[in-house]
Design an enzyme around this catalytic site. Structure first.
Site, PDB file in Angstrom:
ATOM      1  N   HIS A   1      -1.797  -1.125 -11.468  1.00 19.08           N
ATOM      2  CA  HIS A   1      -2.696  -0.682 -10.394  1.00 19.08           C
ATOM      3  C   HIS A   1      -3.945  -1.532 -10.413  1.00 19.08           C
ATOM      4  O   HIS A   1      -4.406  -1.917 -11.487  1.00 19.08           O
ATOM      5  CB  HIS A   1      -3.083   0.803 -10.582  1.00 19.08           C
ATOM      6  CG  HIS A   1      -3.602   1.440  -9.335  1.00 19.08           C
ATOM      7  ND1 HIS A   1      -4.914   1.346  -8.963  1.00 19.08           N
ATOM      8  CD2 HIS A   1      -2.972   2.160  -8.378  1.00 19.08           C
ATOM      9  CE1 HIS A   1      -5.071   1.998  -7.821  1.00 19.08           C
ATOM     10  NE2 HIS A   1      -3.913   2.498  -7.441  1.00 19.08           N
TER      11      HIS A   1
ATOM     12  N   HIS B   1       0.848  -1.198   0.000  1.00 16.91           N
ATOM     13  CA  HIS B   1       0.000   0.000   0.000  1.00 16.91           C
ATOM     14  C   HIS B   1       0.888   1.253   0.000  1.00 16.91           C
ATOM     15  O   HIS B   1       1.147   1.825  -1.051  1.00 16.91           O
ATOM     16  CB  HIS B   1      -0.927  -0.073   1.221  1.00 16.91           C
ATOM     17  CG  HIS B   1      -2.029   0.931   1.244  1.00 16.91           C
ATOM     18  ND1 HIS B   1      -2.261   1.833   0.247  1.00 16.91           N
ATOM     19  CD2 HIS B   1      -2.989   1.160   2.186  1.00 16.91           C
ATOM     20  CE1 HIS B   1      -3.308   2.571   0.557  1.00 16.91           C
ATOM     21  NE2 HIS B   1      -3.764   2.196   1.735  1.00 16.91           N
TER      22      HIS B   1
ATOM     23  N   ASP C   1       3.315   6.038  -7.487  1.00 25.68           N
ATOM     24  CA  ASP C   1       4.582   5.828  -6.785  1.00 25.68           C
ATOM     25  C   ASP C   1       5.799   5.866  -7.687  1.00 25.68           C
ATOM     26  O   ASP C   1       6.924   5.884  -7.197  1.00 25.68           O
ATOM     27  CB  ASP C   1       4.541   4.469  -6.072  1.00 25.68           C
ATOM     28  CG  ASP C   1       3.600   4.506  -4.894  1.00 25.68           C
ATOM     29  OD1 ASP C   1       3.602   5.521  -4.193  1.00 25.68           O
ATOM     30  OD2 ASP C   1       2.866   3.529  -4.688  1.00 25.68           O
TER      31      ASP C   1
HETATM   32  N1  CMC Z   1       5.391  -5.482 -13.378  1.00 23.03           N
HETATM   33  C1  CMC Z   1       5.278  -6.571 -14.174  1.00 23.03           C
HETATM   34  N2  CMC Z   1       4.158  -7.259 -14.350  1.00 23.03           N
HETATM   35  C2  CMC Z   1       3.081  -6.855 -13.675  1.00 23.03           C
HETATM   36  C3  CMC Z   1       3.114  -5.730 -12.809  1.00 23.03           C
HETATM   37  C4  CMC Z   1       4.317  -5.037 -12.680  1.00 23.03           C
HETATM   38  N3  CMC Z   1       4.428  -3.977 -11.887  1.00 23.03           N
HETATM   39  N4  CMC Z   1       1.895  -5.551 -12.258  1.00 23.03           N
HETATM   40  C5  CMC Z   1       1.115  -6.515 -12.773  1.00 23.03           C
HETATM   41  N5  CMC Z   1       1.832  -7.302 -13.610  1.00 23.03           N
HETATM   42  C6  CMC Z   1       1.327  -8.428 -14.408  1.00 23.03           C
HETATM   43  C7  CMC Z   1       1.065  -9.641 -13.541  1.00 23.03           C
HETATM   44  O1  CMC Z   1       2.187 -10.483 -13.477  1.00 23.03           O
HETATM   45  C8  CMC Z   1      -0.080 -10.284 -14.278  1.00 23.03           C
HETATM   46  O2  CMC Z   1       0.424 -10.923 -15.404  1.00 23.03           O
HETATM   47  P1  CMC Z   1      -0.204 -12.336 -15.891  1.00 23.03           P
HETATM   48  O3  CMC Z   1      -1.593 -11.983 -16.290  1.00 23.03           O
HETATM   49  O4  CMC Z   1       0.675 -12.755 -17.015  1.00 23.03           O
HETATM   50  O5  CMC Z   1      -0.150 -13.236 -14.690  1.00 23.03           O
HETATM   51  C9  CMC Z   1      -0.896  -9.086 -14.756  1.00 23.03           C
HETATM   52  O6  CMC Z   1       0.055  -8.034 -14.925  1.00 23.03           O
HETATM   53  C10 CMC Z   1      -2.017  -8.666 -13.825  1.00 23.03           C
HETATM   54  O7  CMC Z   1      -1.456  -8.396 -12.537  1.00 23.03           O
HETATM   55  P2  CMC Z   1      -2.203  -8.585 -11.139  1.00 23.03           P
HETATM   56  O8  CMC Z   1      -1.189  -8.898 -10.087  1.00 23.03           O
HETATM   57  O9  CMC Z   1      -3.350  -9.546 -11.293  1.00 23.03           O
HETATM   58  O10 CMC Z   1      -2.820  -7.139 -10.916  1.00 23.03           O
HETATM   59  P3  CMC Z   1      -3.381  -6.565  -9.543  1.00 23.03           P
HETATM   60  O11 CMC Z   1      -4.454  -5.632  -9.910  1.00 23.03           O
HETATM   61  O12 CMC Z   1      -3.711  -7.661  -8.585  1.00 23.03           O
HETATM   62  O13 CMC Z   1      -2.106  -5.818  -8.954  1.00 23.03           O
HETATM   63  C11 CMC Z   1      -0.575  -4.152  -8.258  1.00 23.03           C
HETATM   64  C12 CMC Z   1      -1.975  -4.461  -8.866  1.00 23.03           C
HETATM   65  C13 CMC Z   1      -0.449  -2.648  -8.052  1.00 23.03           C
HETATM   66  C14 CMC Z   1      -0.426  -4.862  -6.884  1.00 23.03           C
HETATM   67  C15 CMC Z   1       0.492  -4.681  -9.230  1.00 23.03           C
HETATM   68  O14 CMC Z   1       0.353  -4.043 -10.495  1.00 23.03           O
HETATM   69  C16 CMC Z   1       1.912  -4.493  -8.705  1.00 23.03           C
HETATM   70  O15 CMC Z   1       2.400  -5.344  -7.944  1.00 23.03           O
HETATM   71  N6  CMC Z   1       2.606  -3.349  -9.057  1.00 23.03           N
HETATM   72  C17 CMC Z   1       3.897  -3.060  -8.562  1.00 23.03           C
HETATM   73  C18 CMC Z   1       3.786  -2.498  -7.145  1.00 23.03           C
HETATM   74  C19 CMC Z   1       3.279  -1.053  -7.141  1.00 23.03           C
HETATM   75  O16 CMC Z   1       3.744  -0.211  -7.888  1.00 23.03           O
HETATM   76  N7  CMC Z   1       2.336  -0.781  -6.232  1.00 23.03           N
HETATM   77  C20 CMC Z   1       1.793   0.551  -6.059  1.00 23.03           C
HETATM   78  C21 CMC Z   1       0.329   0.627  -6.349  1.00 23.03           C
HETATM   79  S1  CMC Z   1      -0.264   2.330  -6.409  1.00 23.03           S
HETATM   80  C22 CMC Z   1      -0.263   2.810  -4.750  1.00 23.03           C
HETATM   81  C23 CMC Z   1      -1.604   2.955  -4.133  1.00 23.03           C
HETATM   82  O17 CMC Z   1      -2.533   3.501  -4.766  1.00 23.03           O
HETATM   83  O18 CMC Z   1      -1.755   2.528  -2.919  1.00 23.03           O
END
Ligand code: CMC
Length: 428
Positions: free
Chosen positions: A307, A267, A363
């Site tokens: 995101h 987060h 971020d």
């Molecule tokens: N780099 C590479 N691949 C990614 C990334 C990333 N940053 N984020 C998602 N993916 C891929 C993931 O591997 C998956 O691929 P596949 O379909 O082949 O398995 C696909 O994209 C969908 O990802 P997900 O994990 O199902 O997406 P989510 O909505 O559950 O996750 C997230 C959202 C923010 C946790 C994730 O994008 C992530 O871990 N990002 C990096 C950490 C980050 O920057 N976090 C800050 C969020 S903004 C702060 C806030 O508002 O609090």
């Protein structure tokens, strides 16, 4: 066309009609759907609240596909350009922009509530010399509440407002004092001549000078970052604020719980991970190799990208990128900026990222700005918590006034043993 949903239960062959209002059905309407007379009734299973609206809210609007963020209907880019954090906090709390006399009084009130009871310094002094400032902040918010026993009277709007003023005002003091304790420096008191972000910088960095003068560009940059972080509808920490607040505990305890939720790396901690990632990549020549690793699915993520809600460029990231350039004009360019820009350029063109709709989030550039402004990485989640307090309190107030709300209490699907008799020790 009726605004209803007809559900046929294939277990019994019975049909039910439930109302559809504001694009939702009431989960409790499903309880009438029973397989037999003893059945508790149908529930929905929704871990992580992926598709459950837990409240009705008129504070923040997000359209993740279009990359839209609005506070009380005002687009975030207009607020970032034309407003201040304190004016935005008023907007979030009251629903309308303040008049000039309301704003003046609000700024005055917040400024004059920045001092904390001297006894609170004793609480801070009891922390280990290198304690994490977020741990200190959470504890200090909770400790602050013990000075205001009337805060328990949450149904009195005047009492509520007083605590809201105190919390917003004292956040910068507690945050800066936590930093000073961590680095072993004397506590620098608030200066009522300064703006909210200017005063925070004063308490963070003032040394021997009699009067601290914040750099106006950095002061404004911090204010813009505060505006961008003020609210983000039902995220993890806001959900914590509402859930804990629903027990009718005082707002200090609920804000401490929300801040604890924000502390987690998923987060409030991602901007620190961005800096660590950029530092590890180290040079432009290592980028292709890094991108290859991310795409190979070895579990390496491009931090600051993607995101849960935004499937488009995070509107906050656009503004932050602009602010970063203004800050670097004053502080000198971060050596990590070129790596960030090149990573972004590649990711926005690369099929892997395009297909998954992975765009820079809030971020990606905020950590670079904080670092350029000399904030240590441990302070990054604290910098997020300071303005988010106004969002948490707006959401808390809305929840208290909402007749639909009660103490938060989810259901479960029980997966444990069926009833069995206690086994005496000698038979186990
Ligand atoms: N780099 C590479 N691949 C990614 C990334 C990333 N940053 N984020 C998602 N993916 C891929 C993931 O591997 C998956 O691929 P596949 O379909 O082949 O398995 C696909 O994209 C969908 O990802 P997900 O994990 O199902 O997406 P989510 O909505 O559950 O996750 C997230 C959202 C923010 C946790 C994730 O994008 C992530 O871990 N990002 C990096 C950490 C980050 O920057 N976090 C800050 C969020 S903004 C702060 C806030 O508002 O609090």
């Amino acid at each position: 066309m009726a605004d209803t949903l007809t559900i046929t239960d294939n277990r019994t062959g019975k049909s039910y009609e439930v109302a559809v209002k504001e694009g939702t059905i009431r989960a409790t309407d499903l309880r009438q759907i029973k397989a037999n007379d003893d059945d508790f009734g149908l529930m929905t299973y929704d871990p992580a609240f992926m598709n459950t609206a837990a409240c009705r809210s008129s504070i923040t609007y997000i359209d993740g596909d279009k990359g839209i963020l609005e506070y009380r209907g005002y687009p975030i880019d207009q607020l970032a350009e034309k407003s201040t954090y304190l004016e935005t906090a008023w907007l979030l709390l009251h629903g309308e922009l303040p008049t000039s006399s309301e704003l003046e009084e609000w700024q005055h009130t917040i400024t004059y509530h920045t001092f904390i009871n001297e006894n609170l310094k004793g609480v801070l002094d009891s922390f280990r010399y290198n304690a994490h400032p977020m741990g200190m902040l959470i504890a200090m918010i909770s400790a602050l509440g013990t000075f205001y026993p009337e805060a328990k009277n949450i149904n009195d709007p005047a009492v509520r407002l007083k605590q809201i003023e105190r919390l917003i005002a004292k956040m910068i003091t507690i945050a800066a004092f936590s930093y000073r304790h961590m680095v072993g420096q004397f506590y620098a008191y608030p200066d009522n001549d300064l703006s909210y972000p200017g005063n925070f910088l004063n308490m963070m960095y003032r040394m021997t000078e009699l009067k601290y003068q914040p750099n106006p560009t950095l002061e404004r940059a911090l204010d813009v970052l505060f505006i961008l972080h003020a609210d983000h509808e039902q995220n993890c920490s806001t959900n914590a604020m509402r859930a804990v607040g629903s027990s009718e505990v005082d707002p200090y305890s609920a804000v401490a719980a929300a801040a604890a939720a924000l502390y987690g790396p998923l987060h409030g901690g991602a901007n620190e991970q961005v800096i660590r990632m950029l530092t590890e990549i180290g040079s432009l020549s290592h980028i292709p190799e890094f991108i290859k690793k991310v795409k190979s699915g070895e579990g390496v993520r491009l931090m600051g990208f993607g995101h849960r809600v935004y499937k488009n460029y995070d509107p906050r990231a656009k503004i932050i990128k602009q602010v970063a350039y203004e800050v670097f004009d004053v502080t000198g360019k971060s050596p990590l900026l070129d790596i960030a820009l090149e990573l972004e350029r590649i990711a926005l063109e690369d099929e892997y990222f395009v297909k998954r709709k992975l765009y820079p989030n809030v971020d990606f550039y905020s950590g670079l700005i904080y670092q350029a402004m000399q904030f240590p990485m441990d302070m990054f989640p604290v910098l997020f918590a300071i303005p988010r307090v106004s969002g948490w309190l707006s959401q808390w107030q809305e929840m208290i006034e909402d007749p639909d709300q009660k103490i938060a209490r989810p259901r479960q699907i029980y997966t444990g043993s069926a009833r069995r008799d206690f086994v005496p020790m000698e038979k186990r």
